[in-house]
Design an enzyme around this catalytic site. Structure first.
Site, short mmCIF file in Angstrom:
data_model
loop_
_atom_site.label_atom_id
_atom_site.label_comp_id
_atom_site.label_asym_id
_atom_site.label_seq_id
_atom_site.Cartn_x
_atom_site.Cartn_y
_atom_site.Cartn_z
N ARG A 1 -51.69 25.04 9.76
CA ARG A 1 -51.01 26.31 10.08
C ARG A 1 -51.42 27.31 9.02
O ARG A 1 -51.25 27.07 7.82
CB ARG A 1 -49.49 26.13 10.09
CG ARG A 1 -48.75 27.45 10.16
CD ARG A 1 -47.29 27.30 10.50
NE ARG A 1 -47.09 26.97 11.89
CZ ARG A 1 -45.95 27.20 12.56
NH1 ARG A 1 -44.92 27.74 11.97
NH2 ARG A 1 -45.85 26.88 13.84
N HIS B 1 -51.91 29.95 19.15
CA HIS B 1 -50.89 28.90 18.98
C HIS B 1 -51.03 27.91 20.15
O HIS B 1 -50.17 27.82 21.02
CB HIS B 1 -49.50 29.52 18.95
CG HIS B 1 -48.44 28.65 18.33
ND1 HIS B 1 -48.69 27.38 17.85
CD2 HIS B 1 -47.11 28.86 18.12
CE1 HIS B 1 -47.58 26.86 17.38
NE2 HIS B 1 -46.61 27.72 17.53
N GLN C 1 -48.26 25.34 21.13
CA GLN C 1 -47.14 25.98 21.81
C GLN C 1 -47.46 26.13 23.30
O GLN C 1 -46.63 25.83 24.17
CB GLN C 1 -46.88 27.36 21.18
CG GLN C 1 -45.71 28.08 21.79
CD GLN C 1 -44.39 27.37 21.55
OE1 GLN C 1 -44.06 27.07 20.41
NE2 GLN C 1 -43.63 27.10 22.60
N ASP D 1 -41.30 36.50 22.46
CA ASP D 1 -41.49 35.96 21.11
C ASP D 1 -40.96 37.02 20.14
O ASP D 1 -40.69 38.16 20.54
CB ASP D 1 -42.99 35.70 20.88
CG ASP D 1 -43.29 35.09 19.50
OD1 ASP D 1 -42.35 34.57 18.85
OD2 ASP D 1 -44.46 35.14 19.08
N CYS E 1 -40.75 30.80 22.37
CA CYS E 1 -41.33 29.72 21.54
C CYS E 1 -40.40 29.32 20.42
O CYS E 1 -40.53 28.22 19.88
CB CYS E 1 -42.67 30.17 20.99
SG CYS E 1 -42.56 31.70 20.06
N ARG F 1 -42.63 20.27 22.75
CA ARG F 1 -43.66 20.30 21.70
C ARG F 1 -44.00 18.86 21.27
O ARG F 1 -45.16 18.51 21.07
CB ARG F 1 -43.15 21.07 20.48
CG ARG F 1 -42.85 22.56 20.72
CD ARG F 1 -44.13 23.33 20.98
NE ARG F 1 -45.09 23.15 19.92
CZ ARG F 1 -45.12 23.85 18.78
NH1 ARG F 1 -44.24 24.80 18.57
NH2 ARG F 1 -46.05 23.62 17.86
N1 NVA Z 1 -45.51 34.85 16.70
C1 NVA Z 1 -44.68 34.01 15.85
C2 NVA Z 1 -44.60 32.65 16.42
C3 NVA Z 1 -43.73 31.70 15.64
C4 NVA Z 1 -43.74 30.33 16.22
C5 NVA Z 1 -45.25 34.00 14.45
O1 NVA Z 1 -46.49 33.94 14.31
O2 NVA Z 1 -44.48 34.07 13.50
N1 CP Z 2 -42.61 27.63 17.90
C1 CP Z 2 -42.99 27.21 16.70
O1 CP Z 2 -44.16 27.00 16.41
O2 CP Z 2 -41.96 27.05 15.81
P1 CP Z 2 -42.09 26.72 14.27
O3 CP Z 2 -42.60 27.98 13.58
O4 CP Z 2 -40.71 26.36 13.84
O5 CP Z 2 -43.07 25.60 14.08
#
Ligand code: NVA
Ligand code: CP
Length: 300
Positions: free
Chosen positions: A101, A128, A131, A219, A259, A287
């Site tokens: 990540r 992502h 997701q 989101d 998400c 997930r």
């Molecule tokens: N668009 C959000 C998704 C979190 C799962 C982010 O990147 O923070």
């Molecule tokens: N949706 C998702 O990826 O959540 P987290 O940021 O908690 O992993």
């Protein structure tokens, strides 16, 4: 040859269908005694916080018989300037796969270039894919099909939206995206999926996008790493809140997806996320199942 999953587009339609079918079986408890990852270790290198992705990978790897090891840059030498390339080369000698990540998508591409084990994107600024796999499974579960659905994404054209676009391109659902000017999804992603199946339309009006939709998806307005833009985005995105009035534009049996994490009262109201159309917690559970199926595909 190792296989990476850096974006959903890395998977074929057949592979995505296979993951969804397998995940549905795993969720039903089939093969719960099978341990295809026995003796295998999966590294989780996370440069941003996570609840769902981290925990579902840790639990999923354990359930498949393997070992998951979580690390952040500050706990390894990456945070002290060791290069991504050297980190990838070294971790490839210990692990059988890595979940990463990170911020710029180029960082995970660079890692994958120097790693000789499968690399899975656990979220970058651009994509992502894990997701999107859970999203597709949830649509199949709740609607009985994916192809032909009418999906409306209301909000920021970010990583989650980009992966949903790739999902539409592979699986053939139509996708309306309603976002303010300047917050459209990635142009290269849109270009790449043009050869795909689903029709993708970018609109400004949230109600128009949600009209007769089978699925409404949203989101957060401010993604991780974008906090400096917080106030500006909160103002700009006000007309893009998923509330009861917006849900009322969709089909009566619309499912509402997010998400998570949700910023209740911003992109979605309590009434909607806790309401009868919301499937967000099943979506979060999925997930776990889809990632187990993905690990089986790439590793077992
Ligand atoms: N668009 C959000 C998704 C979190 C799962 C982010 O990147 O923070
Ligand atoms: N949706 C998702 O990826 O959540 P987290 O940021 O908690 O992993």
């Amino acid at each position: 040859m190792k296989r990476d999953c850096l974006r959903l587009w890395d998977l074929t339609r057949e592979e995505i269908e296979g993951i969804i079918d397998r995940a549905i079986k795993l969720k039903a408890g089939e093969d719960s005694q099978k341990c295809p990852l026995i003796g295998k270790s999966v590294g989780l290198l996370f440069e941003k916080p996570s609840t769902r992705t981290r925990m579902s990978f840790e639990v999923g790897v354990y359930q498949l018989g393997g070992q998951a090891v979580y690390m952040t840059p500050s706990e390894i030498q990456l945070g002290r300037g060791e290069s991504i390339a050297d980190t990838a080369r070294v971790l490839s000698r210990y692990f059988h796969a890595m979940v990463i990540r990170t911020f710029e998508h180029e960082r995970i591409e660079e890692f994958a270039r120097y790693a000789d084990i499968p690399v899975i994107n656990g979220l970058s600024d651009l994509h992502h894919p894990c997701q999107a796999l859970a999203d597709l499974m949830t649509m199949k579960e709740k609607k009985g099909k994916i192809e032909g659905l009418k999906v409306a994404f209301i909000g920021d054209g970010n990583n989650v939206a980009n992966s949903l676009i790739e999902a539409a391109g592979r699986m053939g659902f139509s996708l309306n995206i309603a976002c303010p000017e300047g917050y459209e999804p990635d142009a290269d992603v849109l270009e790449d999926v043009r050869e795909g199946k689903g029709e993708i339309i970018i609109l400004r009006d949230a109600k128009e996008a949600a009209g007769r939709a089978d699925v409404i998806y949203t989101d957060v307005w401010v993604s991780m790493g974008q906090e400096v833009e917080k106030e500006k985005k909160r103002r700009k995105f006000q007309p893009y809140q998923v509330n009861s009035a917006l849900v009322g534009c969709a089909k009566k049996d619309v499912i509402v997806m997010h998400c998570l994490p949700a910023h209740r009262g911003e992109e979605i109201t309590d009434e909607v996320i806790d309401g009868p159309n919301s499937v967000v917690f099943d979506q979060a559970e999925n997930r776990l199942h889809t990632q187990k199926a993905l690990l089986e595909l790439l590793l077992a």
